[in-house]
Every structure is written in structure tokens, then in C-alpha cells.
Design a protein around this motif. Structure first.
Motif, short mmCIF file in Angstrom:
data_model
loop_
_atom_site.label_atom_id
_atom_site.label_comp_id
_atom_site.label_asym_id
_atom_site.label_seq_id
_atom_site.Cartn_x
_atom_site.Cartn_y
_atom_site.Cartn_z
N ASN A 45 9.42 10.69 -28.66
CA ASN A 45 10.61 9.94 -28.21
C ASN A 45 10.34 9.41 -26.80
O ASN A 45 10.90 9.89 -25.82
CB ASN A 45 11.83 10.85 -28.21
N HIS A 46 9.47 8.39 -26.74
CA HIS A 46 8.96 7.96 -25.43
C HIS A 46 10.06 7.71 -24.41
O HIS A 46 10.06 8.26 -23.32
CB HIS A 46 8.14 6.67 -25.59
N ARG A 47 10.98 6.82 -24.78
CA ARG A 47 11.93 6.34 -23.78
C ARG A 47 12.78 7.48 -23.21
O ARG A 47 13.11 7.48 -22.02
CB ARG A 47 12.80 5.24 -24.38
N ALA A 48 13.10 8.45 -24.06
CA ALA A 48 13.94 9.55 -23.60
C ALA A 48 13.21 10.41 -22.56
O ALA A 48 13.85 11.02 -21.70
CB ALA A 48 14.37 10.41 -24.79
N LEU A 49 11.88 10.48 -22.65
CA LEU A 49 11.11 11.36 -21.77
C LEU A 49 10.60 10.67 -20.52
O LEU A 49 10.28 11.33 -19.52
CB LEU A 49 9.90 11.93 -22.54
N MET A 50 10.48 9.36 -20.56
CA MET A 50 9.73 8.66 -19.51
C MET A 50 10.34 8.70 -18.11
O MET A 50 9.59 8.84 -17.13
CB MET A 50 9.44 7.22 -19.94
N PRO A 51 11.66 8.58 -17.94
CA PRO A 51 12.16 8.61 -16.56
C PRO A 51 11.76 9.87 -15.80
O PRO A 51 11.37 9.81 -14.63
CB PRO A 51 13.68 8.49 -16.74
N ARG A 52 11.83 11.01 -16.47
CA ARG A 52 11.43 12.24 -15.79
C ARG A 52 9.94 12.23 -15.46
O ARG A 52 9.52 12.71 -14.40
CB ARG A 52 11.76 13.47 -16.66
N LEU A 53 9.14 11.69 -16.35
CA LEU A 53 7.69 11.66 -16.11
C LEU A 53 7.35 10.70 -14.97
O LEU A 53 6.42 10.96 -14.20
CB LEU A 53 6.95 11.29 -17.39
N VAL A 54 8.10 9.61 -14.85
CA VAL A 54 7.92 8.73 -13.69
C VAL A 54 8.16 9.52 -12.40
O VAL A 54 7.38 9.45 -11.44
CB VAL A 54 8.86 7.50 -13.76
N ASP A 55 9.21 10.32 -12.38
CA ASP A 55 9.50 11.14 -11.20
C ASP A 55 8.37 12.13 -10.91
O ASP A 55 7.97 12.32 -9.77
CB ASP A 55 10.81 11.92 -11.39
N LEU A 56 7.86 12.79 -11.97
CA LEU A 56 6.81 13.80 -11.77
C LEU A 56 5.53 13.15 -11.25
O LEU A 56 4.84 13.73 -10.42
CB LEU A 56 6.54 14.55 -13.07
N VAL A 57 5.21 11.97 -11.74
CA VAL A 57 4.00 11.28 -11.27
C VAL A 57 4.21 10.79 -9.83
O VAL A 57 3.34 10.93 -8.97
CB VAL A 57 3.62 10.13 -12.22
N ALA A 58 5.41 10.24 -9.57
CA ALA A 58 5.68 9.73 -8.22
C ALA A 58 5.63 10.85 -7.19
O ALA A 58 5.19 10.65 -6.05
CB ALA A 58 7.04 9.04 -8.18
N SER A 59 6.06 12.04 -7.58
CA SER A 59 6.10 13.17 -6.64
C SER A 59 4.73 13.80 -6.45
O SER A 59 4.54 14.63 -5.57
CB SER A 59 7.06 14.24 -7.16
N GLY A 60 3.78 13.44 -7.30
CA GLY A 60 2.46 14.05 -7.24
C GLY A 60 2.34 15.34 -8.05
O GLY A 60 1.28 15.94 -8.11
N ALA A 61 3.44 15.76 -8.69
CA ALA A 61 3.40 16.98 -9.49
C ALA A 61 2.45 16.84 -10.68
O ALA A 61 1.81 17.80 -11.09
CB ALA A 61 4.81 17.33 -9.98
N VAL A 96 -0.39 5.30 -18.16
CA VAL A 96 -0.41 6.56 -18.90
C VAL A 96 1.00 6.97 -19.35
O VAL A 96 1.17 7.65 -20.36
CB VAL A 96 -1.05 7.64 -18.01
N ILE A 97 2.01 6.51 -18.59
CA ILE A 97 3.39 6.89 -18.90
C ILE A 97 3.92 6.09 -20.09
O ILE A 97 4.94 6.44 -20.69
CB ILE A 97 4.28 6.67 -17.64
N SER A 98 3.21 5.03 -20.48
CA SER A 98 3.64 4.21 -21.61
C SER A 98 3.54 4.96 -22.93
O SER A 98 4.36 4.76 -23.82
CB SER A 98 2.77 2.95 -21.65
N ASP A 99 2.53 5.83 -23.07
CA ASP A 99 2.35 6.52 -24.36
C ASP A 99 1.70 7.90 -24.23
O ASP A 99 2.27 8.90 -24.66
CB ASP A 99 1.52 5.66 -25.32
N VAL A 100 0.49 7.97 -23.66
CA VAL A 100 -0.27 9.22 -23.80
C VAL A 100 0.35 10.40 -23.04
O VAL A 100 0.35 11.53 -23.55
CB VAL A 100 -1.76 9.05 -23.44
N LEU A 101 0.90 10.16 -21.85
CA LEU A 101 1.53 11.28 -21.13
C LEU A 101 2.81 11.76 -21.83
O LEU A 101 2.95 12.96 -22.07
CB LEU A 101 1.79 10.94 -19.67
N PRO A 102 3.75 10.87 -22.17
CA PRO A 102 4.93 11.38 -22.88
C PRO A 102 4.57 12.07 -24.18
O PRO A 102 5.21 13.06 -24.57
CB PRO A 102 5.80 10.13 -23.12
#
Ligand SMILES: [Zn+2]
Length: 389
Positions: A334-350, A159-165
Motif C-alpha cells: 500500500n505505497h501511498r499509505a506508507l510513503m509520507p512517514r518514510l519521507v520523514d524517516l529519510v529526511a531525518s536521517g533515520a 527509493v521511496i517510490s516503490d522498493v523502500l515502502p
């Protein structure tokens, strides 16, 4: 390897194709473990996105494991688990450095003004082989790949590849802030994740506009307030629900591409619009969603447009928007610019996007998925890719 290959409009096949190889020193080869289908793929298949080259491997969403790297790749090595952004960015040009990774000057081989580079798209987008395949070549791997912690499973990571960002980007474009009332037009997968993102970014209320009962129910499970445009006049209802003012922020997650074009059968149209008497409009007329968004939003409000409009599309309700002092932001995510933060939010369960989308689309085999997908409303389907290598 095996790959899902576009041959001509209407024809998609699972074929044996050569494995991708490192071509530039900054390339990485990623063995894909999961991919997905989305409505954009259907438009390529149907020919409504022209310029596909026969033999193009489809798919712009991918999760996998680095298999091989070029001599210039320092940030990743074989064995690293990664998610690949849908759009391709060099990480070096001024646009990438400023976070506009969808406007990279370098990634599209057709030149800096040629538009966003994307995996598995028409030649104008760079002609890059896509990710519904055993392996993919990722250019500019140092800057493009995003590392995944082991705690994120493939079903979340895809989901972090496209639809979430993209959903997150929509809420950012709409300038969602603390306490804002937000309306989301279009409650497909991206719209659902725009709802989740709006909540996370501080929304006080979220109103969800669609006509498909299942989508509205998913939105309600996220505690958005559903508005069914096949059963009630959406602009009037949005005003009524907001004390006559309208939502402060609107996210247009529809664009002109959400539903099948007019060549579809009557039953297909009815199915696409959830059996209602209204449907999102197409072509050269202003999109119905765009007009409703401008009419419904509060004076001096903000609209964020993430729904896809083709470059040739020139009709949008600018007069009404100007006279309401609206702010309108739009663009390719701007997928790549947003994705690291979204990885963190998913990993944290937020954020747990897989929980939101799980109810919408089951996992299937890639070619079966296309066959099923083409006969029902465009949405989003996760595809496991085991066995394609
Ligand atoms: Zn760049």
C-alpha cells in the motif's frame, strides 16, 4: 518527449512519444528527473507478465517536479517537487481511506475487482503510461503525489517510490516487534530495505538468506547474519542460529519471480543463483522460498509475503503452516499509505536507503540499463532521466 517503450516481448526502445496531457481535472503532469528499473520490468519485457499493450511506456518508479495541474488539483502546483507511488490510489474510496491503497476501488479502469493499478504495467493493471519518460500523467494527484522536502535528494527519493515502502510493508506484514528474531528470504533491493525496516521496527536479530555473495555482504554491512543457501542448508542453519526454535518472523521477499524462468540458458541460471547448486524454483511448484520460510519459522510465528506471485499461482505449503499455528500476511504494498512517514524517516536521517543500495547498482542511461540488466541478475537500477524532456 522521449520514453522507454515496450513493443513486443524482448523489444524495448527509446522513442519519441506525445507528451502526456491533463485528461481529468484531478490529473497532474510531472516532469520526471529520476526513475528506476526493477525485476518486474524485466518480466514484462520477457513476456512472463502477459498482457502488455504495444507502445506502453515502462517504469513504475519516479521522482520529479509538478509541471501542470488540472483545475481540481488543490494540494499541488507547478514547481512542487514530488515522489510518485508505484501503485495508483484515488484517496476517496473506503479502501484508500482505510490505508489499503493498493486495493483502491476506483483507480483501475477495469473495475473495483480488477486488481492493483500500477504505472507502466499490463492492460489488466490499468494500462497507465509509466515513468521511464520525460513526463508522466498522475491521476488523482491530490491523493497520489507525495511532497518532498529539499533535503531529500533524487537518489534517496526514488527509493521511496516503490522498493523502500515494499520492504517496510514486508516487515509490517511479518509483525516485527521489539526483540524479535527476523529472517529475510531474498536479499535483493527490497530484501535489503526489509532488513533496514525490520531493524527500525525493533528487531533484535536479523538473519539474511540468499546465495549471491554481494547481496549477503550488503546484508552483513547492515549487521544482519548472512545465510548462504548455496553453501549451507538454510532451514537447519536458521534453527541452529536460533537455539533450535527458528526465527519469530519471516519476510518472503522472493516470490516466484526473482530469477529468470527456465527458458534461460544454463549459464544464466547459474549466474542467477550465484553459481550455487540451488536456485529459487518457479511455476506451479510451491516456491522454494515459501517452503523454507514455513519450515524455518518458529511455531506460532508470522510470515509476511511481499515477493510477487502471479494471480494464477495456487501452490503454497498451507498444511505445514496450519499445523504450526502460523500467521501469514501478504499483499501488494500500500505505497501511498506508507510513503509520507518514510519521507520523514529519510529526511531525518533515520533511514538512508540510498546508502544501502548504492553499492548494488550504479546509475545508468535507461536503454543501456535495460541491455545490461537483461544479462545479469534482476535487481534494481536507478536511472537519471535528464534529456528525455
Ligand atoms: Zn481508492
Amino acid at each position: 518527449m522521449k520514453a522507454v517503450v515496450w513493443q513486443e516481448p524482448g523489444t524495448v526502445e527509446l522513442q519519441d512519444v506525445p507528451d502526456p496531457r491533463v485528461q481529468q481535472s484531478t490529473d497532474a503532469i510531472v516532469r520526471l528527473t529520476m526513475s528506476a528499473l526493477c525485476g518486474t520490468d524485466l518480466h514484462m519485457i520477457r513476456g512472463t507478465f502477459p498482457g502488455m499493450a504495444p507502445g506502453t511506456v515502462l517504469g513504475h518508479e519516479g521522482v520529479g517536479v509538478v509541471e501542470e495541474v488540472g483545475s481540481g488539483v488543490r494540494a499541488f502546483q507547478p514547481g512542487d517537487r514530488v515522489v510518485v507511488p508505484s501503485t495508483i490510489a484515488c484517496g476517496t474510496c473506503s479502501y484508500c481511506r482505510a490505508g489499503y491503497t493498493a486495493q483502491c476501488d476506483t483507480a483501475n479502469p477495469n473495475g473495483p475487482l480488477a486488481g492493483t493499478a500500477i504505472f507502466g504495467g499490463p492492460e489488466a493493471t490499468g494500462g497507465f503510461a509509466g515513468m521511464q519518460a520525460g513526463y508522466v500523467r498522475v491521476p488523482f494527484a491530490n491523493a497520489n503525489l507525495v511532497a518532498l522536502p529539499d533535503s531529500i535528494i533524487d537518489e534517496q527519493a526514488i527509493v521511496i517510490s516503490d522498493v523502500l515502502p515494499t520492504g517496510w510493508f514486508g516487515a509490517r506484514l511479518a509483525e516485527v516487534g521489539v526483540g524479535d528474531t527476523v529472517a529475510v528470504f531474498g536479499c535483493g533491493p527490497v530484501g535489503q530495505l526489509a532488513i533496514a525496516s525490520a531493524w527500525y521496527q525493533g528487531a533484535g536479530r536479523v538473519l539474511a538468506v540468499d546465495s549471491v555473495a554481494g547481496r549477503l555482504e550488503t546484508a552483513r554491512r547492515q549487521h544482519a547474519e548472512p545465510v548462504d543457501f548455496s553453501a549451507e542448508e538454510p532451514v537447519a542453519m536458521l534453527r541452529e542460529l536460533t537455539g533450535g526454535i527458528g526465527p519469530d518472523r519471516v519476510i518472503d521477499a522472493v516470490g516466484v519471480d526473482a530469477y529468470p524462468q527456465a527458458e534461460g540458458s544454463e549459464s544464466e541460471q547459474a549466474q542467477a543463483s550465484g553459481g550455487g547448486t540451488l536456485a529459487w524454483s518457479h511455476g506451479t511448484l510451491p516456491s522454494q522460498a515459501a517452503r523454507w520460510a514455513v519450515q524455518a519459522v518458529a511455531k506460532a510465528g508470522t510470515i509476511g509475503v511481499i515477493g510477487v506471485y502471479p494471480p494464477t499461482f495456487e501452490s503454497w505449503p498451507i498444511g505445514s503452516a496450519m499445523n504450526k499455528n502460523l500467521t501469514v500476511h501478504m499483499g501488494n504494498c500500500n505505497h501511498r499509505a506508507l510513503m509520507p512517514r518514510l519521507v520523514d524517516l529519510v529526511a531525518s536521517g533515520a533511514l538512508d536507503p540510498s546508502a544501502i543500495l548504492e553499492r548494488q547498482e550504479p546509475m545508468r542511461d535507461a536503454v543501456q540499463a535495460y541491455q545490461a540488466f537483461d544479462q545479469r541478475e534482476p535487481g534494481w537500477i536507478k536511472v537519471a532521466l535528464e534529456g528525455l524532456t
